[in-house]
Write a protein that holds these residues in place. Structure first.
Motif, mmCIF file in Angstrom:
data_model
loop_
_atom_site.group_PDB
_atom_site.id
_atom_site.type_symbol
_atom_site.label_atom_id
_atom_site.label_comp_id
_atom_site.label_asym_id
_atom_site.label_seq_id
_atom_site.Cartn_x
_atom_site.Cartn_y
_atom_site.Cartn_z
ATOM 1 N N ALA A 81 1.735 -6.283 9.594
ATOM 2 C CA ALA A 81 2.014 -5.265 8.694
ATOM 3 C C ALA A 81 3.387 -4.351 9.014
ATOM 4 O O ALA A 81 3.527 -4.347 10.283
ATOM 5 N N GLU A 82 3.965 -3.586 8.047
ATOM 6 C CA GLU A 82 5.418 -3.004 8.553
ATOM 7 C C GLU A 82 5.166 -1.737 7.604
ATOM 8 O O GLU A 82 4.562 -1.653 6.728
ATOM 9 N N VAL A 83 5.880 -0.745 8.220
ATOM 10 C CA VAL A 83 5.999 0.349 7.685
ATOM 11 C C VAL A 83 7.442 0.677 6.702
ATOM 12 O O VAL A 83 8.668 0.133 7.477
ATOM 13 N N LEU A 84 7.416 0.778 5.533
ATOM 14 C CA LEU A 84 8.744 0.942 4.981
ATOM 15 C C LEU A 84 8.784 2.375 4.182
ATOM 16 O O LEU A 84 7.875 2.785 3.963
ATOM 17 N N THR A 85 10.203 2.724 3.982
ATOM 18 C CA THR A 85 10.451 3.883 3.267
ATOM 19 C C THR A 85 10.176 3.905 1.886
ATOM 20 O O THR A 85 10.330 4.974 1.150
ATOM 21 N N THR A 86 10.584 2.768 1.198
ATOM 22 C CA THR A 86 10.584 2.508 -0.286
ATOM 23 C C THR A 86 9.925 1.068 -0.369
ATOM 24 O O THR A 86 9.684 0.166 0.483
ATOM 25 N N ALA A 87 9.648 0.741 -1.742
ATOM 26 C CA ALA A 87 9.211 -0.413 -2.201
ATOM 27 C C ALA A 87 9.998 -0.876 -3.258
ATOM 28 O O ALA A 87 10.717 0.079 -3.797
ATOM 29 N N PRO A 88 10.226 -2.252 -3.458
ATOM 30 C CA PRO A 88 10.923 -2.667 -4.401
ATOM 31 C C PRO A 88 10.577 -2.090 -5.798
ATOM 32 O O PRO A 88 9.348 -1.946 -6.084
ATOM 33 N N ALA A 89 11.471 -1.953 -6.788
ATOM 34 C CA ALA A 89 11.198 -1.198 -8.162
ATOM 35 C C ALA A 89 9.833 -1.641 -8.819
ATOM 36 O O ALA A 89 8.963 -1.329 -9.361
ATOM 37 N N GLU A 90 9.930 -3.093 -8.876
ATOM 38 C CA GLU A 90 8.745 -3.790 -9.332
ATOM 39 C C GLU A 90 7.448 -3.681 -8.679
ATOM 40 O O GLU A 90 6.525 -3.637 -9.548
ATOM 41 N N VAL A 91 7.443 -3.459 -7.288
ATOM 42 C CA VAL A 91 6.394 -3.240 -6.608
ATOM 43 C C VAL A 91 5.657 -1.720 -7.247
ATOM 44 O O VAL A 91 4.581 -1.593 -7.523
ATOM 45 N N GLN A 92 6.628 -0.692 -7.236
ATOM 46 C CA GLN A 92 6.498 0.634 -7.536
ATOM 47 C C GLN A 92 5.865 0.519 -9.120
ATOM 48 O O GLN A 92 4.875 1.185 -9.428
ATOM 49 N N THR A 149 5.377 8.729 0.083
ATOM 50 C CA THR A 149 6.589 8.726 0.872
ATOM 51 C C THR A 149 6.904 7.638 1.883
ATOM 52 O O THR A 149 7.954 7.499 2.667
ATOM 53 N N ALA A 150 5.972 6.619 2.019
ATOM 54 C CA ALA A 150 5.919 5.479 2.860
ATOM 55 C C ALA A 150 5.434 4.264 2.109
ATOM 56 O O ALA A 150 4.407 4.545 1.291
ATOM 57 N N TRP A 151 5.516 3.177 2.426
ATOM 58 C CA TRP A 151 4.605 1.890 2.012
ATOM 59 C C TRP A 151 4.445 0.940 3.101
ATOM 60 O O TRP A 151 5.136 0.940 4.153
ATOM 61 N N LEU A 152 3.529 0.462 2.994
ATOM 62 C CA LEU A 152 2.614 -0.400 4.155
ATOM 63 C C LEU A 152 2.742 -1.940 3.262
ATOM 64 O O LEU A 152 2.208 -2.011 2.341
ATOM 65 N N ARG A 153 3.706 -2.914 3.761
ATOM 66 C CA ARG A 153 3.463 -4.180 3.459
ATOM 67 C C ARG A 153 2.943 -4.999 4.528
ATOM 68 O O ARG A 153 3.297 -5.336 5.755
ATOM 69 N N LEU A 194 0.972 -1.125 -0.032
ATOM 70 C CA LEU A 194 0.033 0.195 -0.130
ATOM 71 C C LEU A 194 0.852 1.270 -0.072
ATOM 72 O O LEU A 194 1.735 1.685 0.961
ATOM 73 N N PRO A 195 0.794 1.849 -1.175
ATOM 74 C CA PRO A 195 1.659 3.222 -1.008
ATOM 75 C C PRO A 195 0.886 4.248 -0.162
ATOM 76 O O PRO A 195 -0.232 4.269 -0.084
ATOM 77 N N THR A 196 1.559 5.002 0.399
ATOM 78 C CA THR A 196 0.903 5.830 1.783
ATOM 79 C C THR A 196 1.830 7.344 1.549
ATOM 80 O O THR A 196 2.851 7.313 1.513
ATOM 81 N N VAL A 197 0.859 8.142 1.835
ATOM 82 C CA VAL A 197 1.436 9.496 1.949
ATOM 83 C C VAL A 197 2.084 9.692 3.266
ATOM 84 O O VAL A 197 1.345 9.171 4.396
ATOM 85 N N GLY A 198 3.025 10.611 3.529
ATOM 86 C CA GLY A 198 3.811 10.701 4.692
ATOM 87 C C GLY A 198 2.864 11.415 5.590
ATOM 88 O O GLY A 198 2.007 12.124 5.454
ATOM 89 N N VAL A 225 -2.516 8.494 9.143
ATOM 90 C CA VAL A 225 -2.792 7.916 10.488
ATOM 91 C C VAL A 225 -2.583 6.492 10.244
ATOM 92 O O VAL A 225 -2.079 6.050 11.294
ATOM 93 N N ARG A 226 -2.769 5.878 9.206
ATOM 94 C CA ARG A 226 -2.521 4.317 9.122
ATOM 95 C C ARG A 226 -0.958 4.123 9.434
ATOM 96 O O ARG A 226 -0.414 3.021 9.913
ATOM 97 N N LEU A 227 -0.183 4.930 9.008
ATOM 98 C CA LEU A 227 1.302 4.882 9.481
ATOM 99 C C LEU A 227 1.562 4.724 10.913
ATOM 100 O O LEU A 227 2.261 3.762 11.464
ATOM 101 N N ARG A 228 1.222 5.555 11.781
ATOM 102 C CA ARG A 228 1.131 5.766 13.044
ATOM 103 C C ARG A 228 0.629 4.301 13.827
ATOM 104 O O ARG A 228 0.990 3.840 14.698
ATOM 105 N N ASN A 229 -0.603 4.132 13.114
ATOM 106 C CA ASN A 229 -1.307 2.945 13.702
ATOM 107 C C ASN A 229 -0.612 1.543 13.438
ATOM 108 O O ASN A 229 -0.560 0.898 14.373
ATOM 109 N N VAL A 230 0.123 1.453 12.257
ATOM 110 C CA VAL A 230 0.817 0.290 11.912
ATOM 111 C C VAL A 230 2.011 0.212 12.995
ATOM 112 O O VAL A 230 2.408 -0.820 13.553
ATOM 113 N N GLN A 231 2.697 1.557 13.281
ATOM 114 C CA GLN A 231 3.762 1.542 13.994
ATOM 115 C C GLN A 231 3.370 1.096 15.345
ATOM 116 O O GLN A 231 4.372 0.430 16.155
ATOM 117 N N ALA A 232 2.295 1.449 15.999
ATOM 118 C CA ALA A 232 1.815 1.059 17.143
ATOM 119 C C ALA A 232 0.976 -0.354 17.445
ATOM 120 O O ALA A 232 1.392 -0.818 18.329
#
Length: 166
Positions: free
Chosen positions: A117-128, A144-148, A78-82, A85-92
């Protein structure tokens, strides 16, 4: 969506294992004749662009929001904007549930999946690349972030009329 035929095999195995561990209520609500096959799951997820992502806020309240998604390497991306809310949620609470629905009443289908799930700063080129294609060729420069999410459970249901004319 990954066009590799092994995706259908993986989705079918995941669903089979999920129903094998499910309680009687779930198995009753999702009878075998109404479940999508592995091939149907891959095709359905391949043509659906958005899912409803559900996560848990740090204070325990539920949060749901639509999201673009791709399936690649046995995970949902899931591509996600910096600052989302979902980023903070998945981190918690590193867990996500996705719902992909189509149709109404006697002509509907649904795929429900969940897992860590985990927060990543990037995704593999093929995913993008795959995700940009799924985004009608639009760039993902806003991501600016990805959830896997690596699903542990997957359930599907389709009304008979949907299966006849998806």
């Amino acid at each position: 969506m990954d066009d590799d035929p092994s995706v259908a095999t993986w989705l079918g195995r995941l669903q089979e294992a999920s129903f094998g561990q499910a309680g009687q209520a779930t198995r009753t609500a999702y009878p075998p004749e109404r479940r999508l096959t592995g091939i149907q799951l891959a095709e359905y997820l391949g043509r659906r662009t958005y899912a409803l992502a559900s996560s848990t806020r740090p204070d325990g309240r539920a949060h749901a929001a639509p999201t673009l998604f791709s399936v690649y390497a046995e995970a949902f991306w899931l591509p996600t904007v910096g600052g989302a809310v979902r980023l903070r949620n998945v981190q918690a609470h590193p867990w996500l549930a996705l719902s992909v629905l189509e149709g109404e009443h006697d002509n509907h289908a649904a795929v429900l999946t969940e897992g860590p799930a985990e927060v990543l700063t990037t995704a593999p080129a093929e995913v993008q690349k795959v995700t940009e294609l799924r985004n009608a060729g639009g760039t993902l420069d806003w991501a600016t972030a990805w959830l896997r999410m690596t699903p542990q459970r997957l359930f599907s249901f389709a009304e008979r009329s949907w299966q006849e004319h998806p």
